[in-house]
Design an enzyme around this catalytic site. Structure first.
Site, PDB file in Angstrom:
ATOM      1  N   HIS A 279      20.642  32.771  37.341  1.00 50.69           N
ATOM      2  CA  HIS A 279      21.496  33.177  38.473  1.00 50.69           C
ATOM      3  C   HIS A 279      22.818  33.761  37.960  1.00 50.69           C
ATOM      4  O   HIS A 279      23.303  34.770  38.478  1.00 50.69           O
ATOM      5  CB  HIS A 279      21.847  31.968  39.356  1.00 50.69           C
ATOM      6  CG  HIS A 279      20.699  31.327  40.063  1.00 50.69           C
ATOM      7  ND1 HIS A 279      20.477  29.972  40.051  1.00 50.69           N
ATOM      8  CD2 HIS A 279      19.711  31.852  40.843  1.00 50.69           C
ATOM      9  CE1 HIS A 279      19.415  29.679  40.787  1.00 50.69           C
ATOM     10  NE2 HIS A 279      18.926  30.805  41.278  1.00 50.69           N
TER      11      HIS A 279
ATOM     12  N   LYS B 276      14.968  22.829  53.178  1.00 52.55           N
ATOM     13  CA  LYS B 276      14.412  22.719  51.810  1.00 52.55           C
ATOM     14  C   LYS B 276      14.742  21.381  51.160  1.00 52.55           C
ATOM     15  O   LYS B 276      14.339  21.141  50.021  1.00 52.55           O
ATOM     16  CB  LYS B 276      14.982  23.843  50.933  1.00 52.55           C
ATOM     17  CG  LYS B 276      14.421  25.220  51.234  1.00 52.55           C
ATOM     18  CD  LYS B 276      14.873  26.196  50.158  1.00 52.55           C
ATOM     19  CE  LYS B 276      14.273  27.565  50.370  1.00 52.55           C
ATOM     20  NZ  LYS B 276      14.797  28.531  49.387  1.00 52.55           N
TER      21      LYS B 276
ATOM     22  N   ARG C  89      12.254  37.957  39.301  1.00 52.96           N
ATOM     23  CA  ARG C  89      11.511  37.545  38.112  1.00 52.96           C
ATOM     24  C   ARG C  89      10.128  38.191  38.152  1.00 52.96           C
ATOM     25  O   ARG C  89       9.641  38.528  39.227  1.00 52.96           O
ATOM     26  CB  ARG C  89      11.385  36.012  38.079  1.00 52.96           C
ATOM     27  CG  ARG C  89      12.660  35.335  37.639  1.00 52.96           C
ATOM     28  CD  ARG C  89      12.698  33.890  38.033  1.00 52.96           C
ATOM     29  NE  ARG C  89      12.697  33.771  39.489  1.00 52.96           N
ATOM     30  CZ  ARG C  89      12.732  32.618  40.151  1.00 52.96           C
ATOM     31  NH1 ARG C  89      12.771  31.503  39.488  1.00 52.96           N
ATOM     32  NH2 ARG C  89      12.727  32.594  41.468  1.00 52.96           N
TER      33      ARG C  89
ATOM     34  N   SER D  42      15.195  26.860  39.445  1.00 54.39           N
ATOM     35  CA  SER D  42      15.879  25.598  39.742  1.00 54.39           C
ATOM     36  C   SER D  42      14.848  24.483  39.914  1.00 54.39           C
ATOM     37  O   SER D  42      15.074  23.339  39.515  1.00 54.39           O
ATOM     38  CB  SER D  42      16.719  25.728  41.010  1.00 54.39           C
ATOM     39  OG  SER D  42      17.683  26.737  40.866  1.00 54.39           O
TER      40      SER D  42
HETATM   41  P1  ADP Z   1      16.251  31.143  47.260  1.00 54.66           P
HETATM   42  O1  ADP Z   1      16.034  29.817  47.886  1.00 54.66           O
HETATM   43  O2  ADP Z   1      16.923  32.163  48.162  1.00 54.66           O
HETATM   44  O3  ADP Z   1      15.072  31.716  46.518  1.00 54.66           O
HETATM   45  P2  ADP Z   1      17.368  30.615  44.672  1.00 54.66           P
HETATM   46  O4  ADP Z   1      18.618  29.857  44.412  1.00 54.66           O
HETATM   47  O5  ADP Z   1      16.108  30.022  44.152  1.00 54.66           O
HETATM   48  O6  ADP Z   1      17.377  30.825  46.214  1.00 54.66           O
HETATM   49  O7  ADP Z   1      17.494  32.077  44.094  1.00 54.66           O
HETATM   50  C1  ADP Z   1      18.505  32.967  44.503  1.00 54.66           C
HETATM   51  C2  ADP Z   1      18.211  34.357  43.952  1.00 54.66           C
HETATM   52  O8  ADP Z   1      18.227  34.325  42.524  1.00 54.66           O
HETATM   53  C3  ADP Z   1      16.841  34.913  44.326  1.00 54.66           C
HETATM   54  O9  ADP Z   1      16.965  36.303  44.471  1.00 54.66           O
HETATM   55  C4  ADP Z   1      15.980  34.578  43.130  1.00 54.66           C
HETATM   56  O10 ADP Z   1      14.891  35.450  43.004  1.00 54.66           O
HETATM   57  C5  ADP Z   1      16.982  34.778  42.011  1.00 54.66           C
HETATM   58  N1  ADP Z   1      16.650  34.007  40.813  1.00 54.66           N
HETATM   59  C6  ADP Z   1      16.203  32.742  40.742  1.00 54.66           C
HETATM   60  N2  ADP Z   1      16.016  32.362  39.464  1.00 54.66           N
HETATM   61  C7  ADP Z   1      16.325  33.440  38.696  1.00 54.66           C
HETATM   62  C8  ADP Z   1      16.311  33.713  37.287  1.00 54.66           C
HETATM   63  N3  ADP Z   1      15.875  32.808  36.413  1.00 54.66           N
HETATM   64  N4  ADP Z   1      16.706  34.929  36.860  1.00 54.66           N
HETATM   65  C9  ADP Z   1      17.119  35.855  37.768  1.00 54.66           C
HETATM   66  N5  ADP Z   1      17.146  35.691  39.104  1.00 54.66           N
HETATM   67  C10 ADP Z   1      16.759  34.496  39.567  1.00 54.66           C
END
Ligand code: ADP
Length: 161
Positions: free
Chosen positions: A17, A41, A90, A128
């Site tokens: 992130h 969630k 990803r 996460s």
């Molecule tokens: P959500 O519940 O909206 O998916 P996340 O916190 O899991 O929220 O992810 C927020 C954003 O960051 C999304 O666009 C997700 O695809 C992206 N993301 C999650 N993990 C990674 C990573 N390892 N590298 C790049 N982008 C990521």
């Protein structure tokens, strides 16, 4: 001046992130990391904890701010006068889901443009969810999150916070 919003649950924020936030901050005058409350969630961390961890993670990037929100992302973007929404992609995990969400968001707010940044090769398989699972089993998570997030995760899975 272009304001962009990078939204997510950030439960917790990871190096993947943060990499997206750093890169997006170079493209726009202002980037808001918008932390979605996401009660449906059942996040491990409270909204306050997630916001504080995210703030600490981006404290050195001057044009990045962190804010919580509990409504539709497109509505929050409208309130912030954001013209762009940033998402990280990803390789296998994200495309279909992001595509569906983009179509829906476009109907809800056609003025909000979506920019997807490809996840860094180093963080392609970092999520996460996996991180929380590894932490709960006592795995070494230091390479995937900043030190303060690793500490919080350890404390959380040991019921110390
Ligand atoms: P959500 O519940 O909206 O998916 P996340 O916190 O899991 O929220 O992810 C927020 C954003 O960051 C999304 O666009 C997700 O695809 C992206 N993301 C999650 N993990 C990674 C990573 N390892 N590298 C790049 N982008 C990521």
């Amino acid at each position: 001046m272009t304001t962009a919003i990078y939204s997510g649950t950030f439960d917790p924020i990871t190096n993947g992130h943060i990499d997206i936030a750093i890169r997006a901050a170079r493209l726009f005058s202002e980037l808001i990391v918008a932390v979605y409350e996401a009660p449906n969630k059942h996040p491990l961390f409270t909204i306050h904890e997630r916001v504080e961890m995210a703030k600490k993670a981006v404290v050195n990037i001057p044009n990045v701010n962190v804010q919580p929100f509990a409504e539709l992302t497109v509505d929050f973007a409208r309130k912030l006068n954001a013209q762009v929404m940033v998402r990280g992609l990803r390789m296998s995990a994200d495309f279909e889901m992001e595509f569906d969400m983009a179509m829906m968001n476009n109907k809800l707010n056609p003025k909000l443009e979506l920019i997807c940044l490809m996840a860094n090769a180093e963080y392609q398989f970092l999520s996460s969810t996996l991180l929380k699972e590894a932490a709960s089993l006592g795995g070494a998570i230091n390479g995937f999150v900043p030190a303060h997030v690793a500490d919080a995760l350890r404390r959380k899975v040991n019921n110390e916070m």
